[in-house]
Scaffold this motif. Sequence first.
Motif, PDB file in Angstrom:
ATOM      1  N   LEU A  85       0.836  -1.198   0.000  1.00 24.90           N
ATOM      2  CA  LEU A  85       0.000   0.000   0.000  1.00 24.90           C
ATOM      3  C   LEU A  85       0.871   1.249   0.000  1.00 24.90           C
ATOM      4  O   LEU A  85       0.608   2.215  -0.718  1.00 24.90           O
ATOM      5  CB  LEU A  85      -0.924   0.007   1.215  1.00 24.90           C
ATOM      6  CG  LEU A  85      -2.026  -1.054   1.266  1.00 24.90           C
ATOM      7  CD1 LEU A  85      -2.953  -0.783   2.441  1.00 24.90           C
ATOM      8  CD2 LEU A  85      -2.820  -1.051  -0.015  1.00 24.90           C
ATOM      9  N   ARG A  86       1.917   1.214   0.848  1.00 26.20           N
ATOM     10  CA  ARG A  86       2.821   2.366   0.896  1.00 26.20           C
ATOM     11  C   ARG A  86       3.477   2.563  -0.470  1.00 26.20           C
ATOM     12  O   ARG A  86       3.500   3.668  -1.007  1.00 26.20           O
ATOM     13  CB  ARG A  86       3.909   2.127   1.937  1.00 26.20           C
ATOM     14  CG  ARG A  86       3.423   2.225   3.356  1.00 26.20           C
ATOM     15  CD  ARG A  86       4.575   2.139   4.338  1.00 26.20           C
ATOM     16  NE  ARG A  86       4.057   2.000   5.684  1.00 26.20           N
ATOM     17  CZ  ARG A  86       3.750   0.833   6.237  1.00 26.20           C
ATOM     18  NH1 ARG A  86       3.942  -0.282   5.576  1.00 26.20           N
ATOM     19  NH2 ARG A  86       3.236   0.782   7.440  1.00 26.20           N
ATOM     20  N   ASP A  87       4.004   1.463  -1.005  1.00 22.03           N
ATOM     21  CA  ASP A  87       4.723   1.561  -2.271  1.00 22.03           C
ATOM     22  C   ASP A  87       3.822   2.121  -3.360  1.00 22.03           C
ATOM     23  O   ASP A  87       4.253   2.962  -4.157  1.00 22.03           O
ATOM     24  CB  ASP A  87       5.253   0.184  -2.677  1.00 22.03           C
ATOM     25  CG  ASP A  87       6.315  -0.299  -1.711  1.00 22.03           C
ATOM     26  OD1 ASP A  87       6.824   0.563  -0.946  1.00 22.03           O
ATOM     27  OD2 ASP A  87       6.620  -1.501  -1.685  1.00 22.03           O
ATOM     28  N   GLY A  88       2.571   1.666  -3.353  1.00 21.55           N
ATOM     29  CA  GLY A  88       1.630   2.153  -4.339  1.00 21.55           C
ATOM     30  C   GLY A  88       1.463   3.657  -4.235  1.00 21.55           C
ATOM     31  O   GLY A  88       1.493   4.380  -5.224  1.00 21.55           O
ATOM     32  N   SER A  89       1.358   4.142  -2.998  1.00 25.28           N
ATOM     33  CA  SER A  89       1.162   5.564  -2.781  1.00 25.28           C
ATOM     34  C   SER A  89       2.393   6.362  -3.201  1.00 25.28           C
ATOM     35  O   SER A  89       2.278   7.398  -3.863  1.00 25.28           O
ATOM     36  CB  SER A  89       0.836   5.805  -1.309  1.00 25.28           C
ATOM     37  OG  SER A  89       0.811   7.174  -1.036  1.00 25.28           O
ATOM     38  N   TYR A  90       3.586   5.867  -2.821  1.00 17.54           N
ATOM     39  CA  TYR A  90       4.814   6.574  -3.204  1.00 17.54           C
ATOM     40  C   TYR A  90       4.929   6.632  -4.718  1.00 17.54           C
ATOM     41  O   TYR A  90       5.367   7.629  -5.287  1.00 17.54           O
ATOM     42  CB  TYR A  90       6.048   5.878  -2.637  1.00 17.54           C
ATOM     43  CG  TYR A  90       6.118   5.907  -1.131  1.00 17.54           C
ATOM     44  CD1 TYR A  90       5.604   7.002  -0.424  1.00 17.54           C
ATOM     45  CD2 TYR A  90       6.691   4.872  -0.407  1.00 17.54           C
ATOM     46  CE1 TYR A  90       5.664   7.036   0.954  1.00 17.54           C
ATOM     47  CE2 TYR A  90       6.747   4.898   0.955  1.00 17.54           C
ATOM     48  CZ  TYR A  90       6.226   5.988   1.639  1.00 17.54           C
ATOM     49  OH  TYR A  90       6.284   6.008   2.989  1.00 17.54           O
ATOM     50  N   ALA A  91       4.523   5.567  -5.377  1.00 14.49           N
ATOM     51  CA  ALA A  91       4.636   5.507  -6.828  1.00 14.49           C
ATOM     52  C   ALA A  91       3.771   6.566  -7.487  1.00 14.49           C
ATOM     53  O   ALA A  91       4.042   7.006  -8.599  1.00 14.49           O
ATOM     54  CB  ALA A  91       4.245   4.120  -7.329  1.00 14.49           C
ATOM     55  N   MET A  92       2.714   6.971  -6.777  1.00 18.84           N
ATOM     56  CA  MET A  92       1.856   8.020  -7.314  1.00 18.84           C
ATOM     57  C   MET A  92       2.458   9.397  -7.070  1.00 18.84           C
ATOM     58  O   MET A  92       1.860  10.413  -7.418  1.00 18.84           O
ATOM     59  CB  MET A  92       0.480   7.995  -6.654  1.00 18.84           C
ATOM     60  CG  MET A  92      -0.251   6.689  -6.745  1.00 18.84           C
ATOM     61  SD  MET A  92      -0.712   6.283  -8.390  1.00 18.84           S
ATOM     62  CE  MET A  92      -2.013   7.455  -8.633  1.00 18.84           C
ATOM     63  N   GLY A  93       3.596   9.450  -6.377  1.00 14.09           N
ATOM     64  CA  GLY A  93       4.227  10.729  -6.111  1.00 14.09           C
ATOM     65  C   GLY A  93       3.828  11.369  -4.804  1.00 14.09           C
ATOM     66  O   GLY A  93       4.122  12.531  -4.567  1.00 14.09           O
ATOM     67  N   ALA A  94       3.157  10.637  -3.938  1.00 11.00           N
ATOM     68  CA  ALA A  94       2.740  11.210  -2.663  1.00 11.00           C
ATOM     69  C   ALA A  94       3.945  11.310  -1.735  1.00 11.00           C
ATOM     70  O   ALA A  94       4.846  10.478  -1.790  1.00 11.00           O
ATOM     71  CB  ALA A  94       1.666  10.343  -2.031  1.00 11.00           C
ATOM     72  N   THR A  95       3.950  12.343  -0.888  1.00 12.41           N
ATOM     73  CA  THR A  95       5.006  12.418   0.123  1.00 12.41           C
ATOM     74  C   THR A  95       4.665  11.437   1.236  1.00 12.41           C
ATOM     75  O   THR A  95       3.575  10.864   1.276  1.00 12.41           O
ATOM     76  CB  THR A  95       5.099  13.823   0.725  1.00 12.41           C
ATOM     77  OG1 THR A  95       3.874  14.097   1.386  1.00 12.41           O
ATOM     78  CG2 THR A  95       5.374  14.867  -0.327  1.00 12.41           C
ATOM     79  N   LYS A  96       5.621  11.308   2.168  1.00 10.55           N
ATOM     80  CA  LYS A  96       5.423  10.360   3.253  1.00 10.55           C
ATOM     81  C   LYS A  96       4.191  10.715   4.077  1.00 10.55           C
ATOM     82  O   LYS A  96       3.372   9.854   4.387  1.00 10.55           O
ATOM     83  CB  LYS A  96       6.666  10.360   4.143  1.00 10.55           C
ATOM     84  CG  LYS A  96       7.001   8.978   4.635  1.00 10.55           C
ATOM     85  CD  LYS A  96       8.411   8.917   5.169  1.00 10.55           C
ATOM     86  CE  LYS A  96       8.711   7.475   5.514  1.00 10.55           C
ATOM     87  NZ  LYS A  96      10.081   7.282   5.945  1.00 10.55           N
ATOM     88  N   SER A  97       4.085  12.019   4.410  1.00 13.47           N
ATOM     89  CA  SER A  97       2.968  12.395   5.282  1.00 13.47           C
ATOM     90  C   SER A  97       1.640  12.223   4.553  1.00 13.47           C
ATOM     91  O   SER A  97       0.638  11.857   5.152  1.00 13.47           O
ATOM     92  CB  SER A  97       3.132  13.826   5.782  1.00 13.47           C
ATOM     93  OG  SER A  97       3.073  14.721   4.702  1.00 13.47           O
TER      94      SER A  97
END
Lengths: 579, 457
Positions: free
Chosen positions: B339-351
């Motif tokens: 889930l995290r990886d998916g979000s990072y891949a979309m360009g989202a920051t950590k927060s």
Amino acid sequence: MTDIASTNDIPVTDTPRDALVKKRYRAERRFKFYGIAAIVLTALFLSVVLLDVLFKGIPAFSEYRLDLKVVADQALLDPQKTGDRTTLLAGNYDKIIRDALAAQFPDVTTRADRRALNGLLSSGAADDFRRMVSNNPSLVGQELTVPVLLSDDADQFLKGYQTNEIVLKGTGTLTQTLNGDAYALRSSGDDFGKAFQEIQAFLFQRLDRLHTEIARLEKTLQGMEGDAAESLRGQVDTYKAEAETLNARISDANTAIELDDKLPSLLVNVNGGTIKATQISPAGVDGTKLITPKSAEPASPGSWSILTLVTPESNRRVQDQAATWLEQLKASGTIERGFATRFFTSGDSREPELAGIRGALIGTLWTLAVTLILCLPLGVGAAIYLEEFAPKNRLTEVIEININNLAAVPSIVFGLLGLAMFLNFFDLPRSAPLVGGLVLALLVMPTIIIASRAALRSVPPSIKEAALGVGASHQQAIFHHVLPLAMPGIMTGTIIGMAHALGETAPLLMIGMVAFIVDIPGGITDASTVLPVQIYLWSDLPEVAFQAKTAAAILVLLVFLFVMNAAAIMLRRRFERRW
Amino acid sequence: MTTAYFLILALLTVSWFLVGRQRASSIAGADPASLHSLPSYHGLFLAALICLPMILIFIVGAPLAERYIEARAFSGLDPATISDELGRSAVLRDIQSVLAGNYAGTATPELTTAASAYSSAASITSWLLLIAGIAAALVAAMFGFRLIGPEFRARNSVERLVKYILLACSAIAVLTTVGIVFSVVFETIQFFSKVNPIDFLFGLQWSPQTAIRADQVGSSGAFGIVPLVTGTLLITVIAIAVAGPLGLFAAIYMAEYASPRTRSIVKPILEILAGIPTVVLGFFAALTVAPFIRGSGESIGLSVSSESALAAGLVMGMMIIPFVSSLSDDVINAVPQSLRDGSYAMGATKSETIKKVILPAALPGIVSAFMLAISRAVGETMIVVMAAGLAANLTFNPLEAVTTFTVQIKTILVGDQEFDSAKTLSAFALGFVLFFFTLVLNFIALQIVKRYREQYD
């Protein structure tokens, strides 16, 4: 995970991309900062708690004693010269000590003064003397130096908790003029000018405070009606009158100021005596003697001093006279500060200076022994059953849910169980470590079961399978091979459970371990108390000295907890095995 | 007496263990493999046969013996003095002090005869018990001794016994719950026969002091728990307001940002905080936090009660931070990395990932962490006993003194109680409500966590 779609709606606006990225990074940093702030705040709170307890508790580990020279008078201790212990224990040691103390102050002649002087001593002042003589009857008739315990008020005064002290060395030559009972002291230097200014500053401060208080009250008075307003108005009027008189007293920089018991005390030490100032002007003071000076000669610069006790006499438990005696004893080197061994060797007491934690410690030891003996085998047994033998059925499920829920039942409810079951139904003795241990065993058993199950589960199945493979029965495989390997984990869980039991208070209050018990418990059915309950009991007492004792007892408790947890961590480090 | 009995029991057990083992080895002779079970299992079998009957006889016999002894002792006494429980226990104490020789004053002739009857009955029954126990044990052991042989499956019998013992161990947990339920339910039912449950649940006044005389002041005997509920609620809300954000942010930082080094420093801090006894925190709340709040409140012109709900709530909040953070830490860690990886891949920051992906995914677990923390706060005793008040004020002002369930239970039950007064019984009713409430809360929370874990496993 349908929510993921929502990450897409990061706003795309007309602002330059950089600004948006900056904004997002700012948000990122802010978010991270919140996390750090939360942790720092928690750590800060923890350190404030520990430091607060430490600073409050450290003074209780020391005590002030008098080293008095006494003669172990045969006539008072053992008139028949029997020399046996019972007679010696019943001797009148108090009188000897009191006489020896009075001998140091020839001024003390009236009954009231003698009573005040004896008030410096603890009610257990003679205990050490009695113990010395009764253990060694040959001391009777000899001259000895005995440690004599001071009262808690005197002890607090000497530790500096009653008032701040300011000492001004005299810079001029001091002359005394005796006029009846009143002394008039004049210095050739400007010593009294300085003291006068201090007193004036104090008066100004008080005036300031009065004015703010009056302003505050008048603000609240606006729009108030009825009786409450009436009484408040009365209060304001008294304050105003007081402010008026205060104003009059300090209107002129050179008028003498009367020193009453609401002002700091000025004590002038001269020629081995002490004069208490009743009136001060820049030129000098008039006063009465607390201890008669040895001579009326003028005192040279530096040989005399002005001692200011900043807290007014009416706010202190040690009055000026007693304070003077204590100062004199301190100056003569009779008073010494030592480690308060009594704190660890005596039971509870109503007198703060005599109270100790021995009874509570022994009670804790008995209670924890009962707890350990009960909950270790039961907890490990239950864990083995649930992990290895339990069939997958309704009953097992009920037991498991039960254990998880028990772990979160409020501890006071276990106290109710103890009260209703063990005390009222089974008629076990009140306040006894036996019942305390039973209740605590039930309380920590879920912790131990959960920890033991985790430890058993972490032993790889290959061990058990190997044992089964060479022909061991199921139980042999478990008891001979799996259990020994799980033991470090079980021990760690047990120690943590015991540490939990050690700090538990509420259920023990329910089963009557709050009684005031002086004796050291000798077994698991004797009435006793435990350390956390002792802390609770002391924290409720009004004497200031008990506050320090409470904090000191907390320190002891925390040291025990620290040692237990450290042992658990050591055990884990030493024996933990990764398979 | 009891000591002697169990000493003999231990002695017999050990000696028959040795006898059994010896017997089995001698039967096997040179060929140990001829036995089905190892010799020590035969020994254990005999030892169990000694133990069980003796313990059984003691459990059954000892209370019977006591009743007999008391009956004999009371037979010669005036029935009036022993008509009630109090009189009987007083007489028993007298008899015991006469027997011990430290009776204050001179004993009446009746008391002396009662004492002698008591002591003779005591010695007779103790001997009887001992003889019966030994006889039963020996009979059982002789029976077992004759069974020993190559074919005898001693191990199976012993292992079956061990299994039952282990089952009994885990049944203790259930018995504890049953014990708790029984001990509070009976008294609660008794309480409700004196006080109307509707008045109890919805009454606006709590003042458990029942009047002994009609004109007594301040003893209305009102048992409405609403002020206690609001008081408990107020303190819990303050505690959660402190512990919720702090615990959650600490958990997020620990799970998502912290390096292993930071974790290894911060984790022990939280563990130490969780390990501090609540009586210590109570001391801190009462002697440091409460005066501080009072002082700072007064300096800005607020009137603060010296036992304000705020002080107790703040410190309690600090106490439950570790609960919130460690449970939240667990559930955040359990969110799959994908889930995290998916979000990072979309360009989202950590927060952004945490706020929009991880927290929603971990929400059920976090909710249950909060529920467990609430149940901990509601059941916490020492902090509120020391820092919150006794006055049952119906208020939501955190600067005033309020009282809680636990404070009232403690206040009512510490010290002397008569067991049939509504006041004493009310404590058990409060305990029942408290137990029921925390149980439901825990149960729901644990179920949520369980379902949540299954979802990602």
